[in-house]
Design an enzyme around this catalytic site. Structure first.
Site, PDB file in Angstrom:
ATOM      1  N   CYS A  34     -39.809  49.189  44.875  1.00 33.42           N
ATOM      2  CA  CYS A  34     -41.155  49.322  45.230  1.00 33.42           C
ATOM      3  C   CYS A  34     -41.910  50.256  43.822  1.00 33.42           C
ATOM      4  CB  CYS A  34     -41.426  50.124  46.457  1.00 33.42           C
ATOM      5  SG  CYS A  34     -42.987  50.922  46.706  1.00 33.42           S
ATOM      6  N   GLU A  35     -42.802  49.926  43.459  1.00 34.20           N
ATOM      7  CA  GLU A  35     -43.416  50.399  42.365  1.00 34.20           C
ATOM      8  C   GLU A  35     -44.194  51.494  42.665  1.00 34.20           C
ATOM      9  OE1 GLU A  35     -47.794  48.124  41.677  1.00 34.20           O
ATOM     10  OE2 GLU A  35     -45.748  47.249  40.730  1.00 34.20           O
ATOM     11  N   HIS A  36     -44.586  52.090  44.016  1.00 31.48           N
ATOM     12  CA  HIS A  36     -45.360  53.011  44.654  1.00 31.48           C
ATOM     13  C   HIS A  36     -44.246  54.300  44.757  1.00 31.48           C
ATOM     14  CE1 HIS A  36     -48.038  49.755  46.150  1.00 31.48           C
ATOM     15  NE2 HIS A  36     -48.435  50.077  44.745  1.00 31.48           N
ATOM     16  N   HIS A  37     -43.026  54.179  45.373  1.00 34.46           N
ATOM     17  CA  HIS A  37     -42.017  55.313  45.546  1.00 34.46           C
ATOM     18  C   HIS A  37     -40.917  55.008  44.659  1.00 34.46           C
ATOM     19  CE1 HIS A  37     -45.082  54.623  48.903  1.00 34.46           C
ATOM     20  NE2 HIS A  37     -44.954  56.110  48.703  1.00 34.46           N
ATOM     21  N   GLN A  85     -43.988  43.139  46.791  1.00 33.50           N
ATOM     22  CA  GLN A  85     -43.414  41.775  47.044  1.00 33.50           C
ATOM     23  C   GLN A  85     -44.415  40.889  46.961  1.00 33.50           C
ATOM     24  OE1 GLN A  85     -41.228  42.040  50.814  1.00 33.50           O
ATOM     25  NE2 GLN A  85     -41.882  39.859  51.509  1.00 33.50           N
ATOM     26  N   HIS A 104     -38.401  47.122  53.290  1.00 31.13           N
ATOM     27  CA  HIS A 104     -38.731  48.083  52.263  1.00 31.13           C
ATOM     28  C   HIS A 104     -38.544  49.541  52.639  1.00 31.13           C
ATOM     29  CE1 HIS A 104     -41.716  45.278  49.977  1.00 31.13           C
ATOM     30  NE2 HIS A 104     -41.166  44.485  50.925  1.00 31.13           N
ATOM     31  N   CYS A 110     -39.387  52.271  51.451  1.00 32.13           N
ATOM     32  CA  CYS A 110     -40.546  52.972  51.386  1.00 32.13           C
ATOM     33  C   CYS A 110     -41.201  53.100  52.838  1.00 32.13           C
ATOM     34  CB  CYS A 110     -41.680  52.494  50.389  1.00 32.13           C
ATOM     35  SG  CYS A 110     -42.311  50.905  50.614  1.00 32.13           S
TER      36      CYS A 110
END
Length: 208
Positions: A99-102, A140, A168, A170
């Site tokens: 995940c590019e956020h976490h 995704q 996920h 996250c």
């Protein structure tokens, strides 16, 4: 209907961090040591002494997709197919992404299908295209579209369908803590989108 030029353009991903210089291995390992200290531990204690090097090597594997060119993977095709024009579906392609956020893992499977228009691609290449996009920092929804657009642009088939199911971490190991949840995304192009019977057949075959 999109033009051949626009379809080909869809294959190419924008340059990754085009204006950024890539840190060297020493700098990457130093960053890991900083995070270990920030977490509250001592990066020079015996159990953690080699961790920065291990993490850096792991990142090379996790994000190896940045070095892969989906267009090149799909370039070699075969046209001796006896006019075969039914669906080609590769089911349940396993993948791991982040995940590019976490930077938390995304673990899932992809169903990839297309209807050839005079030529097909080796089935292993479909799995490699999934790897090329999954082994990057991702969400995704974007990954699903990227895979479908790459196949559509390179092969110019009569239709493309991609379904991805993934968990996920996250949201399963942090945040809302909802283990067992699964995100499902799809991207349908050409006959997979426009022909209800074709769409229904693909989605039935792409069922888990």
């Amino acid at each position: 209907m999109s033009s051949p030029n626009s379809r080909q353009a869809a294959v190419k991903s924008p340059p990754v961090a085009a204006n950024l210089s890539k840190p060297n291995r020493h700098e990457a390992e130093a960053a890991v040591r900083t995070l270990i200290r920030w977490a509250g531990d001592d990066p020079v204690r015996p159990g953690l002494l080699e961790t920065p090097a291990r993490v850096t090597r792991a990142f090379e594997e996790y994000f190896s997709g940045y070095a892969l060119d989906p267009e090149a993977l799909l370039r070699k095709t075969f046209d001796e197919i006896e006019n075969y024009d039914e669906m080609v579906i590769l089911r349940a392609i396993s993948f791991e992404s982040h995940c590019e956020h976490h930077l938390a893992p995304i673990i899932g499977r992809a169903w990839v299908g297309y209807i050839p228009d005079g030529r097909v691609v080796g089935i292993s290449k479909l799995a490699r295209v999934v790897d090329a996009f999954s082994k990057r920092l991702q969400i995704q929804e974007k990954m699903t579209a990227q895979i479908a657009n790459a196949i559509d642009g390179a092969l110019q088939p009569k239709g493309v369908g991609v379904v991805i199911r993934a968990t996920h971490e996250c949201m399963t190991t942090r945040g809302v803590h909802k283990p067992g949840t699964e995100l499902v995304t799809s991207r349908l192009l050409g006959r997979f989108r426009d022909d209800p019977q074709t769409r229904q057949e693909f989605l039935r075959l792409a069922a888990p």
